[in-house]
Design a protein around this motif. Sequence first.
Motif, PDB file in Angstrom:
ATOM      1  N   TRP A 265       0.590  -1.820  -0.081  1.00 35.52           N
ATOM      2  CA  TRP A 265      -0.044  -0.622  -0.289  1.00 35.52           C
ATOM      3  C   TRP A 265       1.268   0.803   0.287  1.00 35.52           C
ATOM      4  CZ3 TRP A 265      -0.287   4.337   3.748  1.00 35.52           C
ATOM      5  CH2 TRP A 265       1.001   3.492   4.619  1.00 35.52           C
ATOM      6  N   ASP A 266       1.974   1.612   0.817  1.00 38.50           N
ATOM      7  CA  ASP A 266       2.845   2.409   0.477  1.00 38.50           C
ATOM      8  C   ASP A 266       3.865   2.779  -0.375  1.00 38.50           C
ATOM      9  OD1 ASP A 266       4.413   0.191   1.676  1.00 38.50           O
ATOM     10  OD2 ASP A 266       5.462   1.424   3.379  1.00 38.50           O
ATOM     11  N   GLU A 267       4.435   1.746  -1.061  1.00 47.56           N
ATOM     12  CA  GLU A 267       4.717   1.185  -2.202  1.00 47.56           C
ATOM     13  C   GLU A 267       4.593   2.611  -3.057  1.00 47.56           C
ATOM     14  OE1 GLU A 267       4.185  -1.035  -6.276  1.00 47.56           O
ATOM     15  OE2 GLU A 267       5.643  -1.733  -6.006  1.00 47.56           O
ATOM     16  N   GLN A 268       4.651   3.631  -3.008  1.00 49.22           N
ATOM     17  CA  GLN A 268       5.014   5.272  -3.814  1.00 49.22           C
ATOM     18  C   GLN A 268       5.402   6.175  -2.775  1.00 49.22           C
ATOM     19  OE1 GLN A 268       1.062   6.998  -4.610  1.00 49.22           O
ATOM     20  NE2 GLN A 268       0.651   6.977  -2.685  1.00 49.22           N
ATOM     21  N   CYS A 269       5.379   5.832  -1.361  1.00 48.47           N
ATOM     22  CA  CYS A 269       6.283   6.415  -0.298  1.00 48.47           C
ATOM     23  C   CYS A 269       7.315   5.944  -0.012  1.00 48.47           C
ATOM     24  CB  CYS A 269       5.219   6.441   1.156  1.00 48.47           C
ATOM     25  SG  CYS A 269       3.686   7.426   0.738  1.00 48.47           S
ATOM     26  N   LYS A 270       8.492   6.466  -0.344  1.00 48.73           N
ATOM     27  CA  LYS A 270      10.137   5.272  -0.977  1.00 48.73           C
ATOM     28  C   LYS A 270      10.708   6.270   0.637  1.00 48.73           C
ATOM     29  CE  LYS A 270      10.879   4.962  -5.614  1.00 48.73           C
ATOM     30  NZ  LYS A 270      11.961   5.146  -6.633  1.00 48.73           N
ATOM     31  N   PRO A 271      11.042   5.709   1.992  1.00 51.55           N
ATOM     32  CA  PRO A 271      11.883   6.507   3.149  1.00 51.55           C
ATOM     33  C   PRO A 271      12.374   7.362   1.856  1.00 51.55           C
ATOM     34  CG  PRO A 271      12.200   3.943   3.146  1.00 51.55           C
ATOM     35  CD  PRO A 271      11.527   4.329   1.180  1.00 51.55           C
ATOM     36  N   GLN A 272      12.632   8.400   3.269  1.00 51.72           N
ATOM     37  CA  GLN A 272      13.163   9.889   2.784  1.00 51.72           C
ATOM     38  C   GLN A 272      12.634  10.319   3.731  1.00 51.72           C
ATOM     39  OE1 GLN A 272      10.966  11.849  -0.056  1.00 51.72           O
ATOM     40  NE2 GLN A 272      10.476  10.225  -1.842  1.00 51.72           N
ATOM     41  N   GLY A 273      12.691   9.863   5.082  1.00 51.69           N
ATOM     42  CA  GLY A 273      12.762  10.327   6.635  1.00 51.69           C
ATOM     43  C   GLY A 273      11.724  10.625   7.153  1.00 51.69           C
ATOM     44  N   VAL A 274      11.677  10.593   8.729  1.00 47.51           N
ATOM     45  CA  VAL A 274      10.216   9.820   9.045  1.00 47.51           C
ATOM     46  C   VAL A 274       9.200  11.018   8.910  1.00 47.51           C
ATOM     47  CG1 VAL A 274      11.484   8.605  10.859  1.00 47.51           C
ATOM     48  CG2 VAL A 274      11.732  11.223  11.010  1.00 47.51           C
ATOM     49  N   GLU A 275      10.204  12.348   8.514  1.00 46.09           N
ATOM     50  CA  GLU A 275       8.446  13.543   8.871  1.00 46.09           C
ATOM     51  C   GLU A 275       7.529  13.410   7.260  1.00 46.09           C
ATOM     52  OE1 GLU A 275       7.860  15.980  10.605  1.00 46.09           O
ATOM     53  OE2 GLU A 275       9.141  14.996  12.148  1.00 46.09           O
ATOM     54  N   VAL A 276       8.793  13.141   5.901  1.00 46.34           N
ATOM     55  CA  VAL A 276       8.189  13.400   4.892  1.00 46.34           C
ATOM     56  C   VAL A 276       7.172  11.636   5.089  1.00 46.34           C
ATOM     57  CG1 VAL A 276       8.973  12.746   2.454  1.00 46.34           C
ATOM     58  CG2 VAL A 276      10.391  14.450   3.688  1.00 46.34           C
ATOM     59  N   ASP A 277       7.847  10.823   5.306  1.00 44.66           N
ATOM     60  CA  ASP A 277       7.333   9.655   5.227  1.00 44.66           C
ATOM     61  C   ASP A 277       5.719  10.000   6.241  1.00 44.66           C
ATOM     62  OD1 ASP A 277       9.231   7.932   3.728  1.00 44.66           O
ATOM     63  OD2 ASP A 277      10.127   6.607   5.773  1.00 44.66           O
ATOM     64  N   THR A 278       5.392  10.492   7.208  1.00 46.74           N
ATOM     65  CA  THR A 278       4.455  10.334   7.909  1.00 46.74           C
ATOM     66  C   THR A 278       3.193  11.319   6.881  1.00 46.74           C
ATOM     67  OG1 THR A 278       5.628  10.090  10.143  1.00 46.74           O
ATOM     68  CG2 THR A 278       3.355  11.169   9.680  1.00 46.74           C
ATOM     69  N   TYR A 279       4.016  12.564   6.187  1.00 45.06           N
ATOM     70  CA  TYR A 279       2.934  12.719   5.186  1.00 45.06           C
ATOM     71  C   TYR A 279       2.319  11.830   4.283  1.00 45.06           C
ATOM     72  CZ  TYR A 279       1.914  16.113   2.240  1.00 45.06           C
ATOM     73  OH  TYR A 279       0.904  16.917   0.582  1.00 45.06           O
ATOM     74  N   CYS A 280       3.470  11.401   3.653  1.00 44.11           N
ATOM     75  CA  CYS A 280       2.987  10.249   2.344  1.00 44.11           C
ATOM     76  C   CYS A 280       2.272   9.402   2.836  1.00 44.11           C
ATOM     77  CB  CYS A 280       3.530  10.022   1.709  1.00 44.11           C
ATOM     78  SG  CYS A 280       4.068   8.596   0.486  1.00 44.11           S
ATOM     79  N   TYR A 281       2.269   9.115   3.811  1.00 43.07           N
ATOM     80  CA  TYR A 281       1.576   7.562   4.619  1.00 43.07           C
ATOM     81  C   TYR A 281       0.064   8.387   4.791  1.00 43.07           C
ATOM     82  CZ  TYR A 281       4.944   5.383   5.700  1.00 43.07           C
ATOM     83  OH  TYR A 281       6.481   4.336   5.989  1.00 43.07           O
ATOM     84  N   ARG A 282      -0.304   9.797   4.576  1.00 44.52           N
ATOM     85  CA  ARG A 282      -1.719  10.550   5.042  1.00 44.52           C
ATOM     86  C   ARG A 282      -2.326  10.904   3.663  1.00 44.52           C
ATOM     87  NH1 ARG A 282       0.735  13.797   9.195  1.00 44.52           N
ATOM     88  NH2 ARG A 282       0.370  14.026  11.295  1.00 44.52           N
ATOM     89  N   LYS A 283      -1.073  11.199   3.054  1.00 42.77           N
ATOM     90  CA  LYS A 283      -1.324  11.456   1.398  1.00 42.77           C
ATOM     91  C   LYS A 283      -2.264   9.886   0.583  1.00 42.77           C
ATOM     92  CE  LYS A 283      -0.123  13.628  -2.350  1.00 42.77           C
ATOM     93  NZ  LYS A 283       0.975  13.984  -3.521  1.00 42.77           N
ATOM     94  N   THR A 284      -1.146   8.704   0.547  1.00 40.30           N
ATOM     95  CA  THR A 284      -1.705   7.712  -0.050  1.00 40.30           C
ATOM     96  C   THR A 284      -3.486   7.733   0.649  1.00 40.30           C
ATOM     97  OG1 THR A 284       0.981   6.847   0.057  1.00 40.30           O
ATOM     98  CG2 THR A 284      -1.109   5.360   0.261  1.00 40.30           C
ATOM     99  N   VAL A 285      -3.249   7.473   2.286  1.00 38.04           N
ATOM    100  CA  VAL A 285      -5.053   6.757   3.287  1.00 38.04           C
ATOM    101  C   VAL A 285      -5.691   7.151   2.179  1.00 38.04           C
ATOM    102  CG1 VAL A 285      -6.090   6.917   5.033  1.00 38.04           C
ATOM    103  CG2 VAL A 285      -3.968   5.234   4.942  1.00 38.04           C
ATOM    104  N   GLN A 286      -5.774   8.762   2.158  1.00 38.84           N
ATOM    105  CA  GLN A 286      -7.112   9.672   1.518  1.00 38.84           C
ATOM    106  C   GLN A 286      -7.059   9.597   0.233  1.00 38.84           C
ATOM    107  OE1 GLN A 286      -8.342  11.835   3.275  1.00 38.84           O
ATOM    108  NE2 GLN A 286      -9.543  12.547   2.064  1.00 38.84           N
ATOM    109  N   GLN A 287      -5.876   9.019  -0.813  1.00 41.68           N
ATOM    110  CA  GLN A 287      -6.172   8.519  -1.908  1.00 41.68           C
ATOM    111  C   GLN A 287      -6.741   7.748  -2.269  1.00 41.68           C
ATOM    112  OE1 GLN A 287      -2.452   9.195  -3.718  1.00 41.68           O
ATOM    113  NE2 GLN A 287      -2.376  11.228  -3.693  1.00 41.68           N
ATOM    114  N   SER A 288      -6.769   6.621  -0.820  1.00 39.70           N
ATOM    115  CA  SER A 288      -6.892   5.353  -1.287  1.00 39.70           C
ATOM    116  C   SER A 288      -8.444   5.786  -0.783  1.00 39.70           C
ATOM    117  CB  SER A 288      -6.444   4.447  -0.160  1.00 39.70           C
ATOM    118  OG  SER A 288      -4.769   4.462  -0.753  1.00 39.70           O
ATOM    119  N   LEU A 289      -8.902   5.749  -0.495  1.00 37.93           N
ATOM    120  CA  LEU A 289      -9.761   6.251   0.632  1.00 37.93           C
ATOM    121  C   LEU A 289     -11.156   6.551  -0.658  1.00 37.93           C
ATOM    122  CD1 LEU A 289     -12.758   6.608   2.568  1.00 37.93           C
ATOM    123  CD2 LEU A 289     -12.678   9.268   2.521  1.00 37.93           C
TER     124      LEU A 289
END
Length: 435
Positions: free
Chosen positions: A156-180
């Motif tokens: 599910w997080d394939e598009q969120c490549k590890p770039q740092g904890v702050e960037v990862d968390t933002y990407c996770y939120r964005k991915t979940v909203q898009q999945s909805l």
Amino acid sequence: MDSSLYSLPCSTIELEVANPTYQWVRDSPDPKLLSVTEEGHLLFQNFQAADSGNYSCTMSYTEHGLPVSQTFHYRVFGYHVLGGLEILLVFHSKLCENEWTKMFLWDLQERLKQLEVEQRCKIHVKATACFPSADNPSDEFVVQVHLEVSFFGPNWDEQCKPQGVEVDTYCYRKTVQQSLEKVQQAITKFFKEHVTFHVTGDDISRIVFTTVFVGFLEIKKCSKGYGQTKQLRRCLECCIVCPPGTFSPPTNRQCSPCPMGTYSTIYGRAFCTHCKDGMITQGLGARSTTDCVKEERTKQVDSIIRKIPLLLLIILPLVLGTNMLFIFASCYWYREYQLSSPMTSKTAGITKAVKTVTKFCGISRQSLQAGPSAAALSITSETDTSEEGEEESLHGQLTPAKAPSLAAVSDDTPAVLELEDKTSVFEIPSTNAGQ
């Protein structure tokens, strides 16, 4: 949670050393094989709640010909951002039997598997219900199916490549909203294409379930085994995996300590495990089977019961001895009272009366002369009215037994109280300062 790939370095700082070796160890009662890269990174694939825990990495190398080692400790725990979807499906059917409903649900889930793979989500049946239709209760039934969708499917997080904890968390939120949004569209399209479901059996050739309603509800709650503990500063609203000794059922947002008599040994438990053989724990939040012990109350009761005979042997003699001592003392005091003479009683009464009158009239006790053996006593006291206050002698005389009488008091003569019948008679000084 369910990250496709995540790596943890052995050291948080770059160390330029020659030919280092790495050894990762996990503090867990159920150790498993760990995957480590050549650079010493610990790999997590499809991270699960049970993968949380304490890890340590020891890096060994040689410096100036001497062996050197450094150990780094990490606490790893899973979390997920808020986001989910609930779906309510309503079908019409001619039968409302449990067996046919199970067959229909199995067929429905099989058809939804392809949608799960495409949308990288997880769909499971949460609840079902079947009851007669309000329009045609004798010939038609309503079947309700409650589905729950999790957006944390494989990759599910394939598009969120590890770039740092702050960037990862933002990407996770964005991915979940898009999945909805994508899942809602995919589910709507699916049930438009699959309006009817046909279930066949041995007795009945075919039962038809017709789709009549599809509804969506966005939810923001933690998955089972997770709670909003606010341990992750960069994402305070995120759900953190519950540590050992705690649990979180699917409908709860908090991690609660395991109740008395239960324990949990791993991370991410939805329910705690009960102790065996009726054993209990010493308190809340037990995290090991060794915390289960025999009920302490039973131990205390058994201990008290065993000590009762000894306590009786100690207490009973003391109680009996105290009672006997009280009885003997009572008999002794009663005998002494009976042997007391009447003369002694009367003398004691006379002495008490004299003290009372003396206190009332203000006469000094040193001026009284009395004897217990006297049959009758008459005392007269005359006081001088001079400033020195010299005291006159007391004169006693025997008087016959008569009732006590009080002499008349005038301004010219001193007041005299005559006490007869073996009582004292004494003289009261006049209030006239000239006499």
